[in-house]
Design a protein around this motif. Structure first.
Motif: not given
Length: 98
Positions: A86-95
């Motif tokens: 979840d943390t990784i996906m949240t970080i990647m969401l803006p990209f």
């Protein structure tokens, strides 16, 4: 033209089949990750990201996240796995939106 593409596809299919059957899983995963990263660079070019640095940054971020998942995930307990994902996906969401 179509014959050349067909022959290339057959050769790549044989290489893929050999990779799936005989190459160790960790090496196959890294090769697949490298191919997906190159595809990410090509995707960036398809969506008109003309800046080379931005396109390669996109491909590198795909590689970095994939490598992190591949390297870190086996060592995490099940409850930490979901939190890390979840943390990784949240970080990647803006990209992904950019």
């Amino acid at each position: 033209m179509i014959i050349t593409r067909t022959i290339t596809a057959l050769i790549l299919l044989l290489v893929l089949l050999a990779g799936v059957l005989w190459v160790p899983n960790s090496i196959f995963a890294l090769i697949t990750l490298a191919i997906i990263s190159v595809a990410g660079v090509e995707w960036a070019k398809l969506v008109n990201i003309t800046n080379r640095f931005a396109a390669f940054s996109y491909g590198f971020s795909i590689f970095l996240i994939g490598f992190t998942f591949w390297y870190v995930m086996p060592s995490l307990p099940a409850e930490k796995y979901a939190q890390f994902s979840d943390t990784i996906m949240t970080i990647m969401l803006p990209f992904w939106f950019v």
